[in-house]
Design a protein around this motif. Sequence first.
Motif, PDB file in Angstrom:
ATOM      1  N   TYR A  47      14.584   3.028   0.891  1.00 17.53           N
ATOM      2  CA  TYR A  47      13.265   3.360   0.342  1.00 17.53           C
ATOM      3  C   TYR A  47      12.438   4.107   1.382  1.00 17.53           C
ATOM      4  O   TYR A  47      12.600   3.910   2.586  1.00 17.53           O
ATOM      5  CB  TYR A  47      12.511   2.092  -0.054  1.00 17.53           C
ATOM      6  CG  TYR A  47      12.976   1.439  -1.333  1.00 17.53           C
ATOM      7  CD1 TYR A  47      12.384   1.743  -2.558  1.00 17.53           C
ATOM      8  CD2 TYR A  47      14.007   0.503  -1.317  1.00 17.53           C
ATOM      9  CE1 TYR A  47      12.798   1.136  -3.729  1.00 17.53           C
ATOM     10  CE2 TYR A  47      14.433  -0.105  -2.484  1.00 17.53           C
ATOM     11  CZ  TYR A  47      13.817   0.215  -3.684  1.00 17.53           C
ATOM     12  OH  TYR A  47      14.238  -0.383  -4.838  1.00 17.53           O
ATOM     13  N   LYS A  54      14.381  10.769   3.561  1.00 12.68           N
ATOM     14  CA  LYS A  54      15.430   9.850   3.098  1.00 12.68           C
ATOM     15  C   LYS A  54      16.714  10.612   2.783  1.00 12.68           C
ATOM     16  O   LYS A  54      17.805  10.192   3.177  1.00 12.68           O
ATOM     17  CB  LYS A  54      14.976   9.101   1.845  1.00 12.68           C
ATOM     18  CG  LYS A  54      13.751   8.224   2.007  1.00 12.68           C
ATOM     19  CD  LYS A  54      13.469   7.420   0.759  1.00 12.68           C
ATOM     20  CE  LYS A  54      13.360   8.283  -0.503  1.00 12.68           C
ATOM     21  NZ  LYS A  54      12.344   9.322  -0.425  1.00 12.68           N
ATOM     22  N   PHE A 165      15.998   5.621  -3.104  1.00 15.30           N
ATOM     23  CA  PHE A 165      14.883   5.328  -4.001  1.00 15.30           C
ATOM     24  C   PHE A 165      13.559   5.824  -3.431  1.00 15.30           C
ATOM     25  O   PHE A 165      13.309   5.727  -2.228  1.00 15.30           O
ATOM     26  CB  PHE A 165      14.770   3.815  -4.244  1.00 15.30           C
ATOM     27  CG  PHE A 165      15.612   3.323  -5.374  1.00 15.30           C
ATOM     28  CD1 PHE A 165      15.129   3.317  -6.672  1.00 15.30           C
ATOM     29  CD2 PHE A 165      16.898   2.882  -5.147  1.00 15.30           C
ATOM     30  CE1 PHE A 165      15.902   2.868  -7.727  1.00 15.30           C
ATOM     31  CE2 PHE A 165      17.685   2.433  -6.177  1.00 15.30           C
ATOM     32  CZ  PHE A 165      17.184   2.427  -7.483  1.00 15.30           C
ATOM     33  N   GLY A 167       9.936   5.360  -2.596  1.00 15.60           N
ATOM     34  CA  GLY A 167       9.220   4.131  -2.287  1.00 15.60           C
ATOM     35  C   GLY A 167       7.757   4.121  -2.668  1.00 15.60           C
ATOM     36  O   GLY A 167       7.144   3.059  -2.773  1.00 15.60           O
ATOM     37  N   VAL A 203       7.141  -1.863   0.344  1.00 17.28           N
ATOM     38  CA  VAL A 203       8.521  -2.259   0.066  1.00 17.28           C
ATOM     39  C   VAL A 203       8.781  -3.663   0.623  1.00 17.28           C
ATOM     40  O   VAL A 203       9.414  -4.502  -0.034  1.00 17.28           O
ATOM     41  CB  VAL A 203       9.508  -1.243   0.664  1.00 17.28           C
ATOM     42  CG1 VAL A 203      10.943  -1.731   0.520  1.00 17.28           C
ATOM     43  CG2 VAL A 203       9.344   0.118  -0.010  1.00 17.28           C
TER      44      VAL A 203
END
Length: 339
Positions: A47, A54, A165, A167, A203
């Motif tokens: 995340y 990422k 994913f 975040g 997160v």
Amino acid sequence: MNARPETGNVTLLGEAMTARLRNEAAEAPAPVATGPVTKETQVIAIYGKGGIGKSFTLANLSYNMAQQGKKVLLIGCDPKSDTTSLLFGGRACPTIIETSAKKKLAGEDVAIGDVCFKRDGVFAMELGGPEVGRGCGGRGIIHGFELLEKLGFHEWGFDYVLLDFLGDVVCGGFGLPIARDMCQKVIVVGSNDLQSLYVANNVCSAVQYFRKLGGNVGVAGMVVNKDDGTGEAHAFAEAVGIPILAAIPADEDIRRKSANYEIVGRPGDRWAPLFDVLAQNVATAPPVKPTPLAHEDLLGLFKGDAVGRGVVLQPATLEDMCGRSELRKPSLEIVYDAV
């Protein structure tokens, strides 16, 4: 015709159900796992704030792992569908959601080769998402994983499945791996800026929340991207109780190569040792229970002149809003003197 149940029986069933639910609610959640991951396939959710790096981190990490002989599946779970772009030299990968829609209209089933592609030992796919304004991105994530399960997701023989994913979206679909224990651990990607650490903290809060509900997912650590040496990300990781898995420097060579969709973690390349260490840490870091920070504590990681902690919240008035003096009308309430 079935006879209606007796009222007394219904009452007893209701009381039994209530008692069972109360007993379940009273059970303390199991302690977070702190030993090495023992499942044959490690499913790891990554995340981070949009644009924090990422996809760059995951493309190089997955490539490095594959060159070490690991069987790796990279799944992009961002509606932008750009997780695999760097891995495939800038080429767009057909998404699961788009392919599924086309196949459904044609009356055909989706096959693995329609949605999963590979390069130098890395397998990759994109879940995709709806076009802007045409649907919920989180619902697209849920639909994508439902299709993966139909394709045999839980039977695939990978060493690592890496999920990318977004975040900074609070929609439940993006919290799916944490909420449903679909992964063993979470990794956060951040930098030395407030917004990315705010997302990382959120997160950690999500992990803590689902732990209280009985979940088992923990945070394995943090990757600091574009590290300029100011230290805020390291201070954050220490404060919430998670390790730093790797610090990727803010280097012009990395920026230029990633902008040209080049892998920088190839064996023998200048940056390969960095991703060797990251791969090792990702594989062995145990999932731990983080302690998210309050907003004021998060601000405290930064210098006051950088985040404006000296600002005072000044209440607005009706005169400010309307551009005229506030008219106070006498109350019609009758007030009686105390006797």
